[in-house]
Design a protein around this motif. Structure first.
Motif, PDB file in Angstrom:
ATOM      1  N   SER A  71       8.411  -0.947  -0.498  1.00 22.25           N
ATOM      2  CA  SER A  71       7.938  -1.403   0.812  1.00 22.25           C
ATOM      3  C   SER A  71       9.063  -2.120   1.578  1.00 22.25           C
ATOM      4  CB  SER A  71       6.705  -2.285   0.677  1.00 22.25           C
ATOM      5  OG  SER A  71       7.059  -3.555   0.233  1.00 22.25           O
ATOM      6  N   PHE A 108       0.839  -1.186   0.000  1.00 18.85           N
ATOM      7  CA  PHE A 108       0.000   0.000   0.000  1.00 18.85           C
ATOM      8  C   PHE A 108       0.878   1.241   0.000  1.00 18.85           C
ATOM      9  CE2 PHE A 108      -2.651   3.375   1.287  1.00 18.85           C
ATOM     10  CZ  PHE A 108      -3.860   3.072   0.692  1.00 18.85           C
ATOM     11  N   LEU A 109       0.714   2.063  -1.021  1.00 15.05           N
ATOM     12  CA  LEU A 109       1.434   3.331  -1.043  1.00 15.05           C
ATOM     13  C   LEU A 109       0.422   4.460  -0.882  1.00 15.05           C
ATOM     14  CD1 LEU A 109       4.090   2.874  -3.868  1.00 15.05           C
ATOM     15  CD2 LEU A 109       4.286   2.374  -1.460  1.00 15.05           C
ATOM     16  N   PHE A 110       0.835   5.472  -0.153  1.00 16.93           N
ATOM     17  CA  PHE A 110      -0.032   6.632   0.039  1.00 16.93           C
ATOM     18  C   PHE A 110       0.276   7.655  -1.044  1.00 16.93           C
ATOM     19  CE2 PHE A 110       0.401   4.660   4.145  1.00 16.93           C
ATOM     20  CZ  PHE A 110      -0.897   4.683   4.621  1.00 16.93           C
ATOM     21  N   SER A 111      -0.685   8.558  -1.299  1.00 12.48           N
ATOM     22  CA  SER A 111      -0.329   9.614  -2.236  1.00 12.48           C
ATOM     23  C   SER A 111       0.632  10.548  -1.510  1.00 12.48           C
ATOM     24  CB  SER A 111      -1.560  10.346  -2.749  1.00 12.48           C
ATOM     25  OG  SER A 111      -2.490  10.515  -1.725  1.00 12.48           O
ATOM     26  N   GLY A 112       1.706  10.868  -2.168  1.00 10.36           N
ATOM     27  CA  GLY A 112       2.782  11.634  -1.535  1.00 10.36           C
ATOM     28  C   GLY A 112       4.039  11.269  -2.303  1.00 10.36           C
ATOM     29  N   LEU A 119       7.168   7.396   6.080  1.00  8.95           N
ATOM     30  CA  LEU A 119       5.797   7.589   6.573  1.00  8.95           C
ATOM     31  C   LEU A 119       5.725   8.778   7.530  1.00  8.95           C
ATOM     32  CD1 LEU A 119       4.555   3.930   7.127  1.00  8.95           C
ATOM     33  CD2 LEU A 119       4.163   5.421   5.181  1.00  8.95           C
ATOM     34  N   GLU A 178      -2.033   8.073  -6.118  1.00  7.14           N
ATOM     35  CA  GLU A 178      -2.768   7.322  -5.110  1.00  7.14           C
ATOM     36  C   GLU A 178      -2.622   5.819  -5.332  1.00  7.14           C
ATOM     37  OE1 GLU A 178      -7.188   7.232  -3.170  1.00  7.14           O
ATOM     38  OE2 GLU A 178      -6.763   8.617  -4.781  1.00  7.14           O
ATOM     39  N   ARG A 179      -2.368   5.094  -4.285  1.00  3.97           N
ATOM     40  CA  ARG A 179      -2.126   3.651  -4.278  1.00  3.97           C
ATOM     41  C   ARG A 179      -0.942   3.264  -5.167  1.00  3.97           C
ATOM     42  NH1 ARG A 179      -6.855   1.424  -6.399  1.00  3.97           N
ATOM     43  NH2 ARG A 179      -7.733   3.483  -6.644  1.00  3.97           N
ATOM     44  N   LYS A 186       6.930  -1.120  -6.425  1.00  6.85           N
ATOM     45  CA  LYS A 186       6.197  -0.886  -5.181  1.00  6.85           C
ATOM     46  C   LYS A 186       6.705  -1.824  -4.091  1.00  6.85           C
ATOM     47  CE  LYS A 186       2.009  -0.929  -7.183  1.00  6.85           C
ATOM     48  NZ  LYS A 186       0.565  -1.007  -7.288  1.00  6.85           N
ATOM     49  N   TYR A 235       8.140  10.098   1.527  1.00  4.81           N
ATOM     50  CA  TYR A 235       7.081   9.934   2.519  1.00  4.81           C
ATOM     51  C   TYR A 235       6.674   8.469   2.631  1.00  4.81           C
ATOM     52  CZ  TYR A 235       2.667  10.092   4.925  1.00  4.81           C
ATOM     53  OH  TYR A 235       1.661   9.849   5.819  1.00  4.81           O
ATOM     54  N   ASN A 236       6.647   7.783   1.486  1.00  5.94           N
ATOM     55  CA  ASN A 236       6.227   6.387   1.514  1.00  5.94           C
ATOM     56  C   ASN A 236       7.256   5.477   2.165  1.00  5.94           C
ATOM     57  OD1 ASN A 236       3.554   5.592   0.400  1.00  5.94           O
ATOM     58  ND2 ASN A 236       4.196   7.129  -1.095  1.00  5.94           N
TER      59      ASN A 236
END
Ligand SMILES: Nc1ncnc2c1ncn2[C@@H]1O[C@H](COP(=O)(O)OP(=O)(O)O)[C@@H](O)[C@H]1O
Ligand SMILES: [Mg+2]
Length: 595
Positions: A501, A439-443, A451, A487-488, A497, A447-448
């Motif tokens: 992570s 799961f990636l956040f928009s940013g 966090l 997003e995502r 991705k 940031y990913n």
């Protein structure tokens, strides 16, 4: 259980909520911090209604005392007073409108913040059973409804009541008979209002149910857009959506019709009142019993009198909708997480990373046990793999270890301490989990990875990136680690991705690392990269690896074979192969497939 679930899904449709005073009190408690401003707004509102009621009262003075007697300077004074009150009223109205909206926004802000932070802390079980669209509706629409209560509703309702009383006083002080005649239409008005209120309330509620349905439907199908498109379900979902949309439009049309009937009816009743007053009052004027000024003043009063009554009927509706919304909001606020921190948590800073499951049994739903009497021990720094068919309960073990759910029987310990005796924060900050679905956040990428934790510096981030073999890719991006992820993470490949992570897990340098099928959905080339990354990741830490591909886990110190929620075998790769049991069969199966 089935019944309870059913009720849960129906709750959106609960109708017929009257104004509930306990609920109202609780709702008003959110206004407490702004009580000073609310009192100020109320005083201003009363002032406005007092000022507006003065104008008709000046009419008989202007007409009978000044105009009729040809007193022009006197008339001018009255005109100046009239103008003055108008200007003052306009100024106060401007300020008051601003003030009431400000109060409303403040309260709504507080409430929304409280609700969001409550939701974020709820345990996963709640989210298993609640459609996301519904939660979104709570935080957005339901709270917006409350805005109306806190901004205009409350304060202006008080103003309206005051206006009515004030006008009644003026009317009776001018002429009792005329006042009574004006009032004679009131029963009719009360009846019309009651009918309207009931109709409008029911219709409004139905609209809200449909809005919630629509939100849930949109949310679900946009989240699953790729499935919708892959299975060419666009038409079907559009049709299904159109049904809800049509019902929403129909219901709205019905609602509007009630308003469309109600307002002219109020006008009509008002006009009747005026007609009665003119008919009777006109006769009185002819007979010289009352003056023309009083008659005109009454006509003005009637117009002023009906507006607040109409407004109050509407505000009552707002209040009722707000009751329904606040009931749902409070229900959510009252939903307690089953997983709570202990009152006196065991404090400890540096953990070793020894994990033990002692006779753990667990069911997501009562009675359907997915783990049965599971016991195993992982020493600090050990590398352990879990294998087993899909649904065997591997991810469940991870969920329990992170305390997303609590065990039904048995206990889980970390360095010998039952995890229930630890603060969740202390527990989870020592564990990093890399899942198959990243799961990636928009940013941005930075940031990913951190966090938002500023303790993880850019240096650390770069180190993590190069350790997972992402350096080349990140350097090729125009903004490097500040490259924005949509997003995502839709603009990145699955492998990219996944590596991000990994970098996230590495940057947090946890004592315990868990990889749950983290390599299942990447291509062979990326897998090689990831294999390298994994080697770095599992150094110096307790690691749990769940993998489809048995080739990834051969180096593990221990392999635990799960079957239908039970542990069937524990041992090293070699030991298990020699044993010729379940693991051997799995291995044979994969080995064959790979050839
Ligand atoms: N959130 C959940 N609510 C209810 N049942 C669940 C939930 N998650 C998993 N399960 C069930 O628990 C069983 C074990 O699932 P899981 O631990 O995810 O298996 P694995 O990771 O080994 O494939 C499955 O039968 C699955 O249907
Ligand atoms: Mg799983």
């Amino acid at each position: 259980m089935v019944k309870r679930k059913y009720k849960k899904f129906q709750e959106e449709e609960v109708l017929g909520k009257q104004v509930d005073y306990i609920l109202l009190r609780r709702l008003l408690s959110f206004a407490k911090p702004y009580i000073f401003f609310i009192i100020l707004a109320t005083v201003l509102t009363i002032l406005i209604s007092a000022l507006s009621a003065i104008r008709p009262r000046l009419t008989p003075i202007a007409i009978d005392d000044k105009v009729a007697k040809g007193d022009i300077p006197g008339l001018n004074i009255i005109i100046v007073i009239l103008l003055g009150t108008l200007i003052i009223q306009a100024l106060i109205q401007y300020f008051n409108a601003y003030l009431t909206s400000w109060i409303g926004q403040k309260i709504v802000y507080d409430l929304r913040k409280k609700l969001y932070s409550h939701i974020i802390h709820l345990n996963l079980k709640y989210f298993d059973n609640t459609p996301i669209g519904r939660i979104v509706t709570r935080v957005t629409n339901d709270i917006d409804v409350l805005y109306e209560v806190f901004s205009s509703g409350l304060v202006t309702a008080l103003g309206d009541i005051f206006t009515i009383v004030w006008i009644l006083y003026f009317m009776f002080s001018l002429d009792t008979t005329l006042a009574l005649i004006t009032m004679s239409v009131l029963p009719l008005l009360v009846y019309a209002t009651a009918v309207f209120r009931k109709k409008a309330r029911d219709s409004y509620r139905k609209i809200r149910i449909l809005v919630a349905k629509m939100n849930a439907y949109i949310q679900e199908h946009i989240t699953g857009i790729s499935v919708v498109q892959l299975f060419v379900k666009e038409k079907d979902t559009i049709e299904e959506f159109s049904k809800i949309n049509r019902a929403h439009t129909e219901q709205n049309k019905r609602g509007i019709r009630y308003y469309a009937v109600f307002f002219p009816v109020v006008e009509f009743i008002g006009a009747m009142s005026v007609a009665l007053v003119i008919w009777y009052g006109g006769g009185q004027v002819v007979q010289n019993n009352i003056s023309v000024g009083v008659l005109i003043s009454f006509i003005q009063f009637i117009e002023m009198f009906f507006r607040p009554i109409r407004d109050l009927a509407e505000k009552y509706n707002i209040l009722q909708t707000a009751m329904a919304s606040s009931e749902r909001i409070f229900e959510l606020l009252d939903t307690k997480s089953d997983i709570i921190d202990p009152k006196h948590p065991v404090k400890y800073e540096s953990i070793k990373g020894e994990i033990e499951f002692k006779n753990v049994s667990f069911a997501y739903n009562e009675e359907e046990y997915v783990l049965k009497n599971v016991s195993f021990k992982i020493n600090a720094g050990e590398r352990v793999a879990f294998v087993g068919a899909t649904g065997a309960g591997k991810s469940t073990i991870i969920n329990l270890l992170c305390r997303f759910y609590d065990v039904n029987q048995g206990e889980i310990t970390l360095d010998g301490i039952n995890i229930k005796n630890l603060k969740q924060e202390d527990l989870r900050k020592n564990i990093a989990v890399v899942l198959q679905d990243v799961f990636l956040f928009s940013g941005d990428i930075r940031y990913n990875i951190n966090l938002g934790n500023d303790k993880i510096t850019n240096e650390k981030i770069h180190e993590a990136i190069s350790n997972v073999g992402l350096k080349k890719f990140i350097n090729s991006l125009p903004d490097n680690i500040y490259h924005r992820v949509s997003e995502r993470g839709a603009t990145l490949s699955t492998g990219q991705k996944q590596l991000i992570s990994f970098a996230r897990a590495l940057a947090y340098s946890p004592k315990i690392l868990i990889l749950d099928e983290a390599t299942s959905s990447v291509d062979t080339e990326t897998e090689l990269l990831i294999q390298e990354a994994i080697k770095k990741l599992i150094e110096d830490r307790t690691s749990i690896i769940i993998a489809h591909r048995l080739s990834t886990i051969q180096c593990c110190d221990k392999i635990i074979v799960l079957h239908k929620g039970q542990i069937r075998e524990i041992g090293t790769h070699q030991e298990l192969l020699e044993k010729g049991g379940l693991y051997y069969k799995l291995y044979q199966l994969q080995y064959k497939n790979q050839i």
